[in-house]
Write an enzyme that holds these catalytic residues in place. Structure first.
Site, PDB file in Angstrom:
ATOM      1  N   GLY A   9     130.554  31.749  68.819  1.00 62.55           N
ATOM      2  CA  GLY A   9     129.289  32.222  68.271  1.00 62.55           C
ATOM      3  C   GLY A   9     129.019  33.627  68.763  1.00 62.55           C
ATOM      4  N   CYS A  10     127.770  33.941  68.903  1.00 62.84           N
ATOM      5  CA  CYS A  10     127.372  35.270  69.353  1.00 62.84           C
ATOM      6  C   CYS A  10     127.886  35.521  70.773  1.00 62.84           C
ATOM      7  CB  CYS A  10     125.847  35.371  69.324  1.00 62.84           C
ATOM      8  SG  CYS A  10     125.222  36.934  69.946  1.00 62.84           S
TER       9      CYS A  10
END
Length: 177
Positions: A9-10
């Protein structure tokens, strides 16, 4: 010292998590796994057109924490069952990925995934890929959580992940001096 490169993800979330782990000396946010030449920018990676994933590189001391332990923490700190997505972040740049440098690292990654599979309701979709060129992200992405704790994304997304980390892996965290 050894290096581990993962994406889940981020990169702000994964960086914040790895910065808490005892034995991890340095964490750098960046991009890896793309198919276009040159050094990508954040804007280009966010477009989803470069093929890069948002990743972190963790420089760690294997005498303090093993690759296997780091991978267990990584796999339990994000959702490895959602393809190209973590929460509201959607796209191949947010894929769950473990990059390996040697066959031994690949085998450890595959072993961890196999061992954790029964603990998830859905199939693990984490990609295990050979390491490629690491591109360090822009300066403002480095140590993002520590520098922006009051920002809404940090409070709403990263802080709960850190709470989960403290609950699941308290014995692997750095102690405050």
């Amino acid at each position: 010292m050894k290096t581990l490169t993962v994406g889940g993800g981020c990169f702000w979330c994964i960086e914040a998590i790895f910065n808490q782990i005892n034995g991890v000396e340095k964490v750098v946010s960046g991009y890896m796994g793309g198919k276009v030449p040159g050094t990508p920018t954040y804007r280009e990676v966010c477009s989803g057109l470069t093929g890069h994933a948002e990743v972190i590189q963790a420089i760690y001391n294997p005498d303090i924490i093993s690759l296997e332990e780091l991978l267990v923490i990584f796999m339990t700190s994000h959702d490895p069952t959602t393809l190209n997505r973590q929460g509201a972040d959607v796209g191949t740049q947010y894929r769950s990925v473990i990059f390996y440098d040697t066959d031994g690292e690949r085998m450890i990654a595959e072993k961890v995934i196999k061992e954790l599979t029964p603990y998830f309701d859905d199939a693990i979709v984490t990609e295990v890929s050979a390491i490629t060129t690491f591109h360090e992200a822009e300066k403002y992405h480095q140590n993002y959580y520590e520098n922006n704790k009051e920002q809404m994304y940090c409070a709403a997304v990263i802080s709960p992940k850190l709470s989960k980390l403290r609950k699941l892996h308290a014995d692997k965290l750095k102690t405050e001096n």
